[in-house]
Scaffold this motif. Structure first.
Motif, PDB file in Angstrom:
ATOM      1  N   LEU A  98       0.923  -1.064   0.083  1.00 15.41           N
ATOM      2  CA  LEU A  98       0.039   0.041   0.174  1.00 15.41           C
ATOM      3  C   LEU A  98       0.902   1.231   0.160  1.00 15.41           C
ATOM      4  CD1 LEU A  98      -3.055   0.773  -0.036  1.00 15.41           C
ATOM      5  CD2 LEU A  98      -2.716   0.862   2.493  1.00 15.41           C
ATOM      6  N   ALA A  99       1.812   1.210   0.854  1.00 14.86           N
ATOM      7  CA  ALA A  99       2.957   2.379   0.966  1.00 14.86           C
ATOM      8  C   ALA A  99       3.410   2.618  -0.624  1.00 14.86           C
ATOM      9  CB  ALA A  99       3.754   2.357   2.133  1.00 14.86           C
ATOM     10  N   GLY A 100       3.808   1.585  -1.115  1.00 19.48           N
ATOM     11  CA  GLY A 100       4.687   1.624  -2.321  1.00 19.48           C
ATOM     12  C   GLY A 100       4.028   2.116  -3.502  1.00 19.48           C
ATOM     13  N   GLY A 101       2.576   2.360  -3.124  1.00 18.04           N
ATOM     14  CA  GLY A 101       1.555   2.854  -4.413  1.00 18.04           C
ATOM     15  C   GLY A 101       1.407   1.751  -5.409  1.00 18.04           C
ATOM     16  N   ARG A 102       1.466   0.484  -5.119  1.00 11.11           N
ATOM     17  CA  ARG A 102       1.245  -0.628  -6.181  1.00 11.11           C
ATOM     18  C   ARG A 102      -0.136  -1.059  -5.792  1.00 11.11           C
ATOM     19  NH1 ARG A 102       5.462  -2.639  -3.249  1.00 11.11           N
ATOM     20  NH2 ARG A 102       4.586  -4.788  -3.273  1.00 11.11           N
ATOM     21  N   PHE A 103      -1.005  -0.624  -5.114  1.00 11.91           N
ATOM     22  CA  PHE A 103      -2.661  -1.012  -4.955  1.00 11.91           C
ATOM     23  C   PHE A 103      -3.302  -0.368  -5.996  1.00 11.91           C
ATOM     24  CE2 PHE A 103      -5.878  -1.464  -1.655  1.00 11.91           C
ATOM     25  CZ  PHE A 103      -6.549  -2.395  -2.297  1.00 11.91           C
ATOM     26  N   SER A 104      -3.487  -0.887  -7.044  1.00 12.47           N
ATOM     27  CA  SER A 104      -4.413  -0.650  -8.424  1.00 12.47           C
ATOM     28  C   SER A 104      -5.706  -0.830  -8.097  1.00 12.47           C
ATOM     29  CB  SER A 104      -4.042  -1.335  -9.657  1.00 12.47           C
ATOM     30  OG  SER A 104      -4.047  -2.670  -9.441  1.00 12.47           O
ATOM     31  N   GLY A 105      -6.202  -1.660  -7.138  1.00 14.32           N
ATOM     32  CA  GLY A 105      -7.353  -1.966  -6.963  1.00 14.32           C
ATOM     33  C   GLY A 105      -8.231  -1.381  -5.915  1.00 14.32           C
ATOM     34  N   MET A 106      -7.890  -0.014  -5.603  1.00  6.97           N
ATOM     35  CA  MET A 106      -8.229   0.680  -4.537  1.00  6.97           C
ATOM     36  C   MET A 106      -9.787   0.891  -4.532  1.00  6.97           C
ATOM     37  SD  MET A 106      -6.763   3.970  -2.525  1.00  6.97           S
ATOM     38  CE  MET A 106      -5.032   3.234  -2.907  1.00  6.97           C
ATOM     39  N   GLY A 107     -10.359   0.344  -3.220  1.00  6.10           N
ATOM     40  CA  GLY A 107     -11.675   0.897  -3.231  1.00  6.10           C
ATOM     41  C   GLY A 107     -12.977  -0.428  -3.754  1.00  6.10           C
ATOM     42  N   TYR A 108     -12.188  -1.453  -4.316  1.00  5.86           N
ATOM     43  CA  TYR A 108     -12.948  -2.452  -4.974  1.00  5.86           C
ATOM     44  C   TYR A 108     -13.532  -3.477  -3.904  1.00  5.86           C
ATOM     45  CZ  TYR A 108      -9.699  -6.393  -4.585  1.00  5.86           C
ATOM     46  OH  TYR A 108      -8.812  -7.428  -4.160  1.00  5.86           O
ATOM     47  N   ALA A 109     -13.246  -3.316  -2.692  1.00  4.62           N
ATOM     48  CA  ALA A 109     -13.718  -4.378  -1.640  1.00  4.62           C
ATOM     49  C   ALA A 109     -13.086  -3.760  -0.387  1.00  4.62           C
ATOM     50  CB  ALA A 109     -13.087  -5.731  -1.929  1.00  4.62           C
ATOM     51  N   GLN A 110     -13.783  -4.286   0.503  1.00  5.31           N
ATOM     52  CA  GLN A 110     -13.393  -4.097   2.116  1.00  5.31           C
ATOM     53  C   GLN A 110     -12.097  -4.676   2.367  1.00  5.31           C
ATOM     54  OE1 GLN A 110     -16.125  -5.284   4.837  1.00  5.31           O
ATOM     55  NE2 GLN A 110     -15.472  -3.642   6.505  1.00  5.31           N
ATOM     56  N   SER A 111     -11.074  -3.880   2.987  1.00  5.00           N
ATOM     57  CA  SER A 111      -9.929  -4.579   3.314  1.00  5.00           C
ATOM     58  C   SER A 111      -9.867  -5.568   4.354  1.00  5.00           C
ATOM     59  CB  SER A 111      -8.836  -3.321   3.601  1.00  5.00           C
ATOM     60  OG  SER A 111      -9.064  -3.049   4.890  1.00  5.00           O
ATOM     61  N   GLY A 112      -8.839  -6.274   4.590  1.00  6.74           N
ATOM     62  CA  GLY A 112      -8.805  -7.292   5.740  1.00  6.74           C
ATOM     63  C   GLY A 112      -8.898  -6.413   7.204  1.00  6.74           C
TER      64      GLY A 112
END
Length: 251
Positions: A98-112
Protein backbone atom coordinates in the motif's frame (compact mmCIF):
# COMPACT_ATOMS: atom_id res chain seq x y z
CA UNK A 1 25.35 24.43 24.38
CA UNK A 2 22.55 22.78 22.38
CA UNK A 3 23.43 21.33 19.01
CA UNK A 4 21.98 22.75 15.83
CA UNK A 5 19.59 20.61 13.79
CA UNK A 6 21.16 18.76 10.91
CA UNK A 7 20.72 20.29 7.44
CA UNK A 8 18.61 17.35 6.31
CA UNK A 9 16.14 17.68 9.22
CA UNK A 10 15.89 21.47 9.08
CA UNK A 11 15.33 21.59 5.34
CA UNK A 12 12.98 18.64 4.90
CA UNK A 13 9.73 19.42 3.13
CA UNK A 14 6.31 18.46 4.52
CA UNK A 15 6.14 15.63 1.99
CA UNK A 16 9.59 14.37 2.97
CA UNK A 17 8.54 14.42 6.62
CA UNK A 18 5.36 12.51 5.82
CA UNK A 19 7.28 10.00 3.71
CA UNK A 20 9.78 9.45 6.53
CA UNK A 21 6.90 8.86 8.94
CA UNK A 22 5.33 6.39 6.52
CA UNK A 23 8.61 4.52 6.00
CA UNK A 24 9.01 4.25 9.77
CA UNK A 25 5.44 3.03 10.14
CA UNK A 26 5.95 0.33 7.50
CA UNK A 27 9.15 -0.77 9.24
CA UNK A 28 7.31 -0.90 12.56
CA UNK A 29 4.57 -3.12 11.11
CA UNK A 30 7.23 -5.36 9.59
CA UNK A 31 8.98 -5.69 12.96
CA UNK A 32 5.85 -6.20 15.06
CA UNK A 33 4.31 -8.81 12.76
CA UNK A 34 7.52 -10.55 11.65
CA UNK A 35 7.45 -14.33 11.85
CA UNK A 36 3.65 -14.62 11.90
CA UNK A 37 2.14 -17.66 10.24
CA UNK A 38 -1.21 -19.34 9.84
CA UNK A 39 -1.41 -22.52 11.91
CA UNK A 40 -4.26 -24.27 10.11
CA UNK A 41 -3.25 -26.88 7.55
CA UNK A 42 -6.12 -25.77 5.35
CA UNK A 43 -6.59 -22.06 6.09
CA UNK A 44 -8.80 -21.34 3.07
CA UNK A 45 -11.00 -23.10 0.55
CA UNK A 46 -8.82 -25.73 -1.23
CA UNK A 47 -11.00 -25.36 -4.33
CA UNK A 48 -10.20 -21.62 -4.52
CA UNK A 49 -6.45 -21.83 -3.86
CA UNK A 50 -3.75 -24.37 -4.67
CA UNK A 51 -1.89 -26.28 -1.98
CA UNK A 52 1.25 -24.28 -2.77
CA UNK A 53 -0.62 -21.00 -2.32
CA UNK A 54 -2.05 -22.12 1.02
CA UNK A 55 1.38 -23.32 2.13
CA UNK A 56 2.70 -19.76 1.75
CA UNK A 57 0.37 -18.64 4.55
CA UNK A 58 1.94 -21.26 6.83
CA UNK A 59 5.46 -20.11 5.97
CA UNK A 60 6.60 -17.14 8.10
CA UNK A 61 7.72 -14.08 6.10
CA UNK A 62 7.41 -15.81 2.72
CA UNK A 63 6.58 -13.21 0.08
CA UNK A 64 3.36 -13.85 -1.83
CA UNK A 65 2.71 -12.58 -5.36
CA UNK A 66 0.90 -9.26 -5.07
CA UNK A 67 -2.29 -10.56 -6.65
CA UNK A 68 -2.46 -13.56 -4.32
CA UNK A 69 -1.72 -11.44 -1.26
CA UNK A 70 -4.48 -9.04 -2.25
CA UNK A 71 -6.97 -11.89 -2.75
CA UNK A 72 -6.24 -13.35 0.68
CA UNK A 73 -6.30 -9.94 2.36
CA UNK A 74 -9.67 -9.05 0.84
CA UNK A 75 -11.20 -12.50 1.17
CA UNK A 76 -14.51 -12.96 2.94
CA UNK A 77 -13.78 -14.01 6.55
CA UNK A 78 -16.34 -16.80 6.18
CA UNK A 79 -14.09 -18.48 3.62
CA UNK A 80 -10.99 -18.32 5.82
CA UNK A 81 -10.14 -20.39 8.87
CA UNK A 82 -9.10 -17.82 11.54
CA UNK A 83 -9.12 -14.67 9.43
CA UNK A 84 -7.29 -12.71 12.16
CA UNK A 85 -4.28 -15.01 11.70
CA UNK A 86 -4.30 -14.43 7.95
CA UNK A 87 -4.43 -10.65 8.34
CA UNK A 88 -1.57 -10.67 10.86
CA UNK A 89 0.48 -12.93 8.58
CA UNK A 90 0.02 -10.64 5.57
CA UNK A 91 0.23 -7.23 7.22
CA UNK A 92 3.95 -6.56 6.63
CA UNK A 93 3.63 -7.25 2.92
CA UNK A 94 0.29 -5.42 2.60
CA UNK A 95 1.63 -2.33 4.37
CA UNK A 96 4.64 -2.18 2.04
CA UNK A 97 2.38 -2.81 -0.94
CA UNK A 98 0.00 0.00 0.00
CA UNK A 99 2.76 2.45 0.93
CA UNK A 100 4.62 1.68 -2.30
CA UNK A 101 1.69 2.85 -4.42
CA UNK A 102 1.16 -0.55 -6.08
CA UNK A 103 -2.45 -0.90 -4.95
CA UNK A 104 -4.30 -0.56 -8.26
CA UNK A 105 -7.61 -1.96 -6.99
CA UNK A 106 -8.28 0.73 -4.42
CA UNK A 107 -11.83 0.74 -3.15
CA UNK A 108 -12.98 -2.41 -4.94
CA UNK A 109 -13.62 -4.34 -1.71
CA UNK A 110 -13.44 -4.01 2.04
CA UNK A 111 -9.92 -4.65 3.32
CA UNK A 112 -8.81 -7.29 5.77
CA UNK A 113 -8.23 -4.69 8.46
CA UNK A 114 -11.80 -3.50 8.05
CA UNK A 115 -13.08 -7.00 8.77
CA UNK A 116 -11.20 -7.76 11.98
CA UNK A 117 -11.32 -6.16 15.42
CA UNK A 118 -7.63 -5.21 15.41
CA UNK A 119 -8.07 -2.50 18.06
CA UNK A 120 -8.54 -5.32 20.58
CA UNK A 121 -5.35 -7.07 19.52
CA UNK A 122 -2.25 -6.74 21.76
CA UNK A 123 -1.39 -3.09 22.32
CA UNK A 124 1.84 -3.09 20.32
CA UNK A 125 0.10 -4.57 17.30
CA UNK A 126 -2.84 -2.15 17.46
CA UNK A 127 -0.57 0.88 17.85
CA UNK A 128 1.55 -0.17 14.88
CA UNK A 129 -1.54 -0.53 12.69
CA UNK A 130 -3.01 2.79 13.77
CA UNK A 131 0.24 4.63 13.11
CA UNK A 132 0.54 3.04 9.68
CA UNK A 133 -2.98 4.07 8.63
CA UNK A 134 -2.49 7.67 9.76
CA UNK A 135 0.97 7.91 8.20
CA UNK A 136 -0.31 6.52 4.89
CA UNK A 137 -3.21 9.00 4.83
CA UNK A 138 -0.95 11.96 5.67
CA UNK A 139 1.49 10.95 2.94
CA UNK A 140 -1.37 10.93 0.44
CA UNK A 141 -2.55 14.38 1.58
CA UNK A 142 0.89 15.78 0.73
CA UNK A 143 1.80 13.79 -2.38
CA UNK A 144 0.92 15.66 -5.57
CA UNK A 145 2.06 12.68 -7.64
CA UNK A 146 -0.49 10.24 -6.22
CA UNK A 147 -2.73 8.84 -8.98
CA UNK A 148 -5.54 7.97 -6.58
CA UNK A 149 -8.78 9.88 -6.07
CA UNK A 150 -9.23 11.33 -2.60
CA UNK A 151 -12.64 9.66 -2.18
CA UNK A 152 -11.10 6.24 -2.87
CA UNK A 153 -8.24 6.79 -0.45
CA UNK A 154 -10.58 8.01 2.29
CA UNK A 155 -12.72 4.92 1.75
CA UNK A 156 -9.74 2.62 2.26
CA UNK A 157 -8.28 4.58 5.19
CA UNK A 158 -11.59 4.87 7.07
CA UNK A 159 -12.37 1.22 6.40
CA UNK A 160 -9.02 0.11 7.82
CA UNK A 161 -9.26 2.50 10.77
CA UNK A 162 -12.92 1.89 11.56
CA UNK A 163 -13.26 5.60 12.28
CA UNK A 164 -12.80 8.95 10.56
CA UNK A 165 -11.89 11.28 13.46
CA UNK A 166 -8.07 11.00 13.26
CA UNK A 167 -8.11 11.16 9.46
CA UNK A 168 -10.19 14.33 9.41
CA UNK A 169 -8.02 15.89 12.11
CA UNK A 170 -4.93 15.34 9.96
CA UNK A 171 -6.73 16.85 6.96
CA UNK A 172 -7.84 19.91 8.95
CA UNK A 173 -4.30 20.50 10.21
CA UNK A 174 -2.82 20.78 6.71
CA UNK A 175 -2.02 24.32 5.44
CA UNK A 176 -4.73 26.23 3.63
CA UNK A 177 -4.60 27.07 -0.05
CA UNK A 178 -2.66 24.04 -1.22
CA UNK A 179 -3.15 20.38 -2.02
CA UNK A 180 -5.31 19.69 1.05
CA UNK A 181 -7.90 22.23 -0.11
CA UNK A 182 -7.73 21.00 -3.70
CA UNK A 183 -8.48 17.48 -2.42
CA UNK A 184 -11.27 18.83 -0.24
CA UNK A 185 -12.89 20.56 -3.19
CA UNK A 186 -12.58 17.41 -5.29
CA UNK A 187 -14.09 15.25 -2.55
CA UNK A 188 -17.05 17.58 -2.01
CA UNK A 189 -17.77 17.87 -5.72
CA UNK A 190 -17.64 14.10 -6.23
CA UNK A 191 -19.55 13.04 -3.11
CA UNK A 192 -21.90 15.92 -2.25
CA UNK A 193 -25.04 14.29 -3.71
CA UNK A 194 -24.45 11.17 -1.61
CA UNK A 195 -23.74 13.26 1.49
CA UNK A 196 -26.99 15.17 1.05
CA UNK A 197 -28.80 11.83 0.98
CA UNK A 198 -27.08 10.64 4.20
CA UNK A 199 -25.79 7.72 2.14
CA UNK A 200 -23.22 5.70 4.14
CA UNK A 201 -21.75 4.28 0.95
CA UNK A 202 -20.01 7.63 0.53
CA UNK A 203 -17.32 5.81 2.54
CA UNK A 204 -17.43 2.64 0.44
CA UNK A 205 -20.20 0.55 -1.05
CA UNK A 206 -19.82 -1.88 1.86
CA UNK A 207 -20.17 0.82 4.54
CA UNK A 208 -23.29 0.88 6.72
CA UNK A 209 -21.87 3.13 9.45
CA UNK A 210 -24.30 6.05 9.60
CA UNK A 211 -22.34 7.44 12.57
CA UNK A 212 -19.23 7.85 10.42
CA UNK A 213 -21.17 9.66 7.70
CA UNK A 214 -22.78 11.99 10.26
CA UNK A 215 -19.35 12.82 11.65
CA UNK A 216 -18.02 13.47 8.15
CA UNK A 217 -20.98 15.72 7.33
CA UNK A 218 -20.53 17.76 10.49
CA UNK A 219 -16.81 18.10 9.88
CA UNK A 220 -17.43 19.37 6.36
CA UNK A 221 -19.83 22.00 7.68
CA UNK A 222 -17.42 23.04 10.43
CA UNK A 223 -14.21 23.04 8.36
CA UNK A 224 -14.86 22.82 4.64
CA UNK A 225 -17.13 25.81 4.15
CA UNK A 226 -14.57 28.39 5.29
CA UNK A 227 -11.66 26.64 3.64
CA UNK A 228 -13.37 26.19 0.30
CA UNK A 229 -14.76 29.72 0.30
CA UNK A 230 -11.24 31.02 0.82
CA UNK A 231 -9.93 28.58 -1.78
CA UNK A 232 -12.33 29.96 -4.41
CA UNK A 233 -14.79 27.11 -4.79
CA UNK A 234 -17.90 28.22 -6.67
CA UNK A 235 -20.80 29.64 -4.66
CA UNK A 236 -23.29 26.98 -5.76
CA UNK A 237 -21.15 24.24 -4.25
CA UNK A 238 -20.76 26.16 -1.00
CA UNK A 239 -24.53 26.71 -0.78
CA UNK A 240 -25.18 23.02 -1.43
CA UNK A 241 -22.63 22.12 1.23
CA UNK A 242 -24.44 24.34 3.75
CA UNK A 243 -27.60 22.32 3.08
CA UNK A 244 -26.00 19.60 5.22
CA UNK A 245 -27.06 21.66 8.23
CA UNK A 246 -30.73 21.15 7.30
CA UNK A 247 -32.91 18.11 7.96
CA UNK A 248 -32.71 15.70 5.06
CA UNK A 249 -36.30 16.41 3.99
CA UNK A 250 -35.48 20.12 3.64
CA UNK A 251 -32.34 19.81 1.56
Amino acid sequence: MSSSPSPSSSSSSPLEAARARLDAAVARVRFVFAGMRVLSQEPACPHCYTSDELALLRTPDAVLPDSLMRHFFHESPGLIDNFDEVVRRLLPQFAAYLAGGRFSGMGYAQSGLGRVDWRNWPRGQAEAIEEFIEAWWLDFLRDDSSPHAVADVLEVASDMAGRVTPLLALWAAEPRGGRADALLECFVESRLDDLLQDDPTVLGFWCDRQDLVAELQQWLVDHAVDRLTEYGTDDDTIIELLHLTLPRTSR
